[in-house]
Write a protein that holds these residues in place. Structure first.
Motif, PDB file in Angstrom:
ATOM      1  N   LYS A   1       0.821  -1.219   0.000  1.00  0.00           N
ATOM      2  CA  LYS A   1       0.000   0.000   0.000  1.00  0.00           C
ATOM      3  C   LYS A   1       0.854   1.268   0.000  1.00  0.00           C
ATOM      4  N   GLY A   2       2.039   1.180  -0.609  1.00  0.00           N
ATOM      5  CA  GLY A   2       2.900   2.349  -0.708  1.00  0.00           C
ATOM      6  C   GLY A   2       3.636   2.709   0.563  1.00  0.00           C
ATOM      7  N   SER A   3       3.559   1.846   1.584  1.00  0.00           N
ATOM      8  CA  SER A   3       4.252   2.137   2.849  1.00  0.00           C
ATOM      9  C   SER A   3       5.762   2.145   2.608  1.00  0.00           C
ATOM     10  N   ILE A   4       6.479   2.953   3.370  1.00  0.00           N
ATOM     11  CA  ILE A   4       7.926   3.036   3.174  1.00  0.00           C
ATOM     12  C   ILE A   4       8.728   2.495   4.362  1.00  0.00           C
ATOM     13  N   TYR A   5       8.024   2.028   5.402  1.00  0.00           N
ATOM     14  CA  TYR A   5       8.730   1.442   6.542  1.00  0.00           C
ATOM     15  C   TYR A   5       8.174   0.068   6.880  1.00  0.00           C
ATOM     16  N   GLY A   6       7.507  -0.581   5.912  1.00  0.00           N
ATOM     17  CA  GLY A   6       6.950  -1.906   6.171  1.00  0.00           C
ATOM     18  C   GLY A   6       5.693  -1.832   7.021  1.00  0.00           C
ATOM     19  N   ILE A   7       5.663  -2.628   8.074  1.00  0.00           N
ATOM     20  CA  ILE A   7       4.521  -2.679   8.989  1.00  0.00           C
ATOM     21  C   ILE A   7       4.669  -1.574  10.035  1.00  0.00           C
ATOM     22  N   SER A   8       3.556  -0.933  10.396  1.00  0.00           N
ATOM     23  CA  SER A   8       3.633   0.146  11.384  1.00  0.00           C
ATOM     24  C   SER A   8       3.952  -0.425  12.770  1.00  0.00           C
ATOM     25  N   SER A   9       4.472   0.457  13.614  1.00  0.00           N
ATOM     26  CA  SER A   9       4.764   0.077  14.997  1.00  0.00           C
ATOM     27  C   SER A   9       3.723   0.628  15.950  1.00  0.00           C
ATOM     28  N   ASN A  10       2.575   1.033  15.415  1.00  0.00           N
ATOM     29  CA  ASN A  10       1.481   1.511  16.262  1.00  0.00           C
ATOM     30  C   ASN A  10       0.911   0.345  17.064  1.00  0.00           C
ATOM     31  N   GLY A  11       0.807   0.516  18.377  1.00  0.00           N
ATOM     32  CA  GLY A  11       0.310  -0.552  19.238  1.00  0.00           C
ATOM     33  C   GLY A  11       1.373  -0.987  20.234  1.00  0.00           C
ATOM     34  N   ILE A  12       0.959  -1.288  21.440  1.00  0.00           N
ATOM     35  CA  ILE A  12       1.884  -1.570  22.534  1.00  0.00           C
ATOM     36  C   ILE A  12       2.773  -2.781  22.244  1.00  0.00           C
ATOM     37  N   LEU A  13       2.227  -3.825  21.626  1.00  0.00           N
ATOM     38  CA  LEU A  13       3.007  -5.044  21.364  1.00  0.00           C
ATOM     39  C   LEU A  13       3.537  -5.108  19.944  1.00  0.00           C
ATOM     40  N   SER A  14       3.448  -4.007  19.206  1.00  0.00           N
ATOM     41  CA  SER A  14       3.767  -4.024  17.783  1.00  0.00           C
ATOM     42  C   SER A  14       5.191  -4.484  17.483  1.00  0.00           C
ATOM     43  N   ALA A  15       6.126  -4.138  18.358  1.00  0.00           N
ATOM     44  CA  ALA A  15       7.524  -4.491  18.099  1.00  0.00           C
ATOM     45  C   ALA A  15       7.736  -6.004  18.014  1.00  0.00           C
ATOM     46  N   PHE A  16       6.840  -6.767  18.666  1.00  0.00           N
ATOM     47  CA  PHE A  16       6.998  -8.217  18.686  1.00  0.00           C
ATOM     48  C   PHE A  16       6.033  -8.912  17.720  1.00  0.00           C
ATOM     49  N   LEU A  17       5.383  -8.124  16.870  1.00  0.00           N
ATOM     50  CA  LEU A  17       4.393  -8.690  15.950  1.00  0.00           C
ATOM     51  C   LEU A  17       4.795  -8.527  14.492  1.00  0.00           C
ATOM     52  N   ARG A  18       6.056  -8.213  14.252  1.00  0.00           N
ATOM     53  CA  ARG A  18       6.536  -8.081  12.880  1.00  0.00           C
ATOM     54  C   ARG A  18       6.763  -9.464  12.280  1.00  0.00           C
ATOM     55  N   ILE A  19       7.040  -9.498  10.997  1.00  0.00           N
ATOM     56  CA  ILE A  19       7.284 -10.769  10.322  1.00  0.00           C
ATOM     57  C   ILE A  19       8.605 -11.350  10.817  1.00  0.00           C
ATOM     58  N   PRO A  20       8.613 -12.591  11.315  1.00  0.00           N
ATOM     59  CA  PRO A  20       9.868 -13.201  11.778  1.00  0.00           C
ATOM     60  C   PRO A  20      10.866 -13.330  10.624  1.00  0.00           C
ATOM     61  N   ASN A  21      12.144 -13.327  10.949  1.00  0.00           N
ATOM     62  CA  ASN A  21      13.166 -13.388   9.906  1.00  0.00           C
ATOM     63  C   ASN A  21      13.202 -14.733   9.191  1.00  0.00           C
ATOM     64  N   LYS A  22      12.711 -15.768   9.841  1.00  0.00           N
ATOM     65  CA  LYS A  22      12.582 -17.072   9.192  1.00  0.00           C
ATOM     66  C   LYS A  22      11.105 -17.443   9.161  1.00  0.00           C
ATOM     67  N   SER A  23      10.618 -17.783   7.966  1.00  0.00           N
ATOM     68  CA  SER A  23       9.207 -18.104   7.830  1.00  0.00           C
ATOM     69  C   SER A  23       8.839 -19.304   8.689  1.00  0.00           C
ATOM     70  N   ARG A  24       7.688 -19.195   9.352  1.00  0.00           N
ATOM     71  CA  ARG A  24       7.210 -20.309  10.160  1.00  0.00           C
ATOM     72  C   ARG A  24       6.320 -21.240   9.348  1.00  0.00           C
ATOM     73  N   GLU A  25       5.893 -20.780   8.158  1.00  0.00           N
ATOM     74  CA  GLU A  25       5.058 -21.625   7.300  1.00  0.00           C
ATOM     75  C   GLU A  25       5.869 -22.421   6.285  1.00  0.00           C
ATOM     76  N   ILE A  26       6.991 -21.830   5.837  1.00  0.00           N
ATOM     77  CA  ILE A  26       7.732 -22.404   4.715  1.00  0.00           C
ATOM     78  C   ILE A  26       9.204 -22.551   5.093  1.00  0.00           C
ATOM     79  N   ASP A  27       9.717 -23.760   4.980  1.00  0.00           N
ATOM     80  CA  ASP A  27      11.118 -24.012   5.283  1.00  0.00           C
ATOM     81  C   ASP A  27      12.017 -23.332   4.251  1.00  0.00           C
ATOM     82  N   ASN A  28      13.193 -22.916   4.713  1.00  0.00           N
ATOM     83  CA  ASN A  28      14.239 -22.333   3.865  1.00  0.00           C
ATOM     84  C   ASN A  28      13.884 -20.962   3.293  1.00  0.00           C
TER      85      ASN A  28
END
Length: 369
Positions: free
Chosen positions: A302-329
């Motif tokens: 949606k044209g965002s320039i910083y990825g997912i927003s950090s709005n919200g108290i727990l937002s820092a821990f709700l970003r996309i993990p560096n390794k996918s949990r659905e797909i190996d490798n």
């Protein structure tokens, strides 16, 4: 102290490792848990700053740091008060030759190490066999790989390249930006390298951006004049100006092809009133980037320039993990992935992923875990 804690936990540890770090069987469980609680906050950044500063202008200045990752100071947790600590404590650094010297240096190092780089090659699909990523498809060929690292927007990687509709696809994007790049035939002595022209009502500005999803009527304007530091960036007697205001992510509320010209005129007019006399008449070169351009040219969510927003108290821990949990490798770096948006954090995400891949392929345990 909080910075040192965040450095050794949040900034040095992938979200994939949090379950291991917080496992009761971990000998450092209680210390790790205490560390994470120390850097967490139930306050917003604005409320945090109000507890330290009586001056509305100082509060506005320190609220500004929420925009470093595309969020609102009225919604982002006070944990991000660490950002001004880093800036004031360690300084703001400029690579001589411009910010593109960073990717150029990374490219040079990669080629020296034997990395092949394909430019002007769009990835159409990540090929998954069962639950394992095995290749990427381009318009011309399929490239197989033992590991696949996506540095595209993580949300768009799931949506476009994998056709997966998971919880990340519906996360709130960061704000976008409206950018003017100007070459001026004169110097502006009142400008420094970094300049901020604040709006009169910060609360109303962020309400328009994040709640009403409209470009603010009276935007705060950031102006970067790198020629103040680096003479190679503009001819003698001239100035290069990077001008940016925060804008909402793309919705049907704003047609930027119609809005671009009047919004550009509003910004130029405000800068002239703020002291940049003769700016309009001095323009030799001009280019504009809208949220639509960011979305079309980079496939950002949606044209965002910083990825997912950090709005919200727990937002820092709700970003996309560096390794996918659905797909190996499959691994993620960039603004939508942990630890967040902005060049320093994006580069940290790349370091985390490289360490995870080395650990996975060679069985090497990262120091300290």
């Amino acid at each position: 102290a909080k910075y040192e804690i965040s450095k050794r936990t949040f900034l040095a540890t992938s979200l994939n490792n949090l379950p291991k770090i917080l496992s009761p069987s971990n000998g450092r469980f209680f210390k790790n848990l205490l560390d994470l609680l120390k850097i967490s906050s139930l306050k917003t950044l604005d409320k945090h700053n109000k507890s330290y500063f009586r001056s509305p202008k100082l509060r506005q200045l320190f609220n500004r740091y929420a925009t470093y990752n595309g969020s609102s100071p009225y919604k982002i947790p006070a944990t991000f008060a660490l950002i001004p600590y880093v800036e004031f404590g360690f300084g703001a650094w400029y690579p001589i030759g411009g910010i593109y010297e960073i990717p150029r240096s990374l490219e040079k190092l990669a080629r020296e190490l034997g990395v092949s780089i394909l430019t002007k090659t769009e990835v159409k699909k990540i090929v998954v066999d069962g639950s394992r990523a095995i290749a990427v498809e381009t318009p011309d060929k399929t490239l197989k790989a033992h590991y696949i690292v996506s540095n595209a927007d993580g949300v768009e990687t799931y949506r476009r390249l994998l056709s997966i509709n998971n919880r990340f696809v519906n996360r709130e994007p960061s704000c976008s930006g409206f950018v003017l790049m100007i070459g001026a035939r004169k110097r502006f002595p009142t400008l420094a390298h970094h300049n901020i022209f604040f709006s009169k009502d910060y609360g109303a500005e962020f309400e328009q951006i994040f709640d009403k999803l409209l470009p603010p009527d009276n935007p705060t304007i950031y102006v970067c004049a790198t020629s103040k530091t680096d003479s190679t960036q503009a001819p003698d007697g001239c100035e290069n100006l990077f001008i940016m205001v925060n804008a909402p992510y793309l919705t049907e509320k704003v047609n930027w092809s119609h809005y671009k010209k009047p919004y550009r005129d509003l910004i130029i007019g405000k800068l002239e009133k703020a002291g940049l006399d003769g700016l309009e008449k001095s323009i030799e070169f001009e280019a504009t980037i809208t949220p639509e351009d960011f979305a079309q040219n980079t496939y950002s969510n949606k044209g965002s320039i910083y990825g997912i927003s950090s709005n919200g108290i727990l937002s820092a821990f709700l970003r996309i993990p560096n390794k996918s949990r659905e797909i190996d490798n499959l691994y993620f770096v960039g603004g939508a992935a942990h630890p967040g948006g902005g060049i320093p954090l994006v580069l940290l995400s790349a370091r985390m992923v490289s360490e995870m891949i080395v650990e996975n392929s060679l069985g090497i345990q990262r120091h300290g875990h």
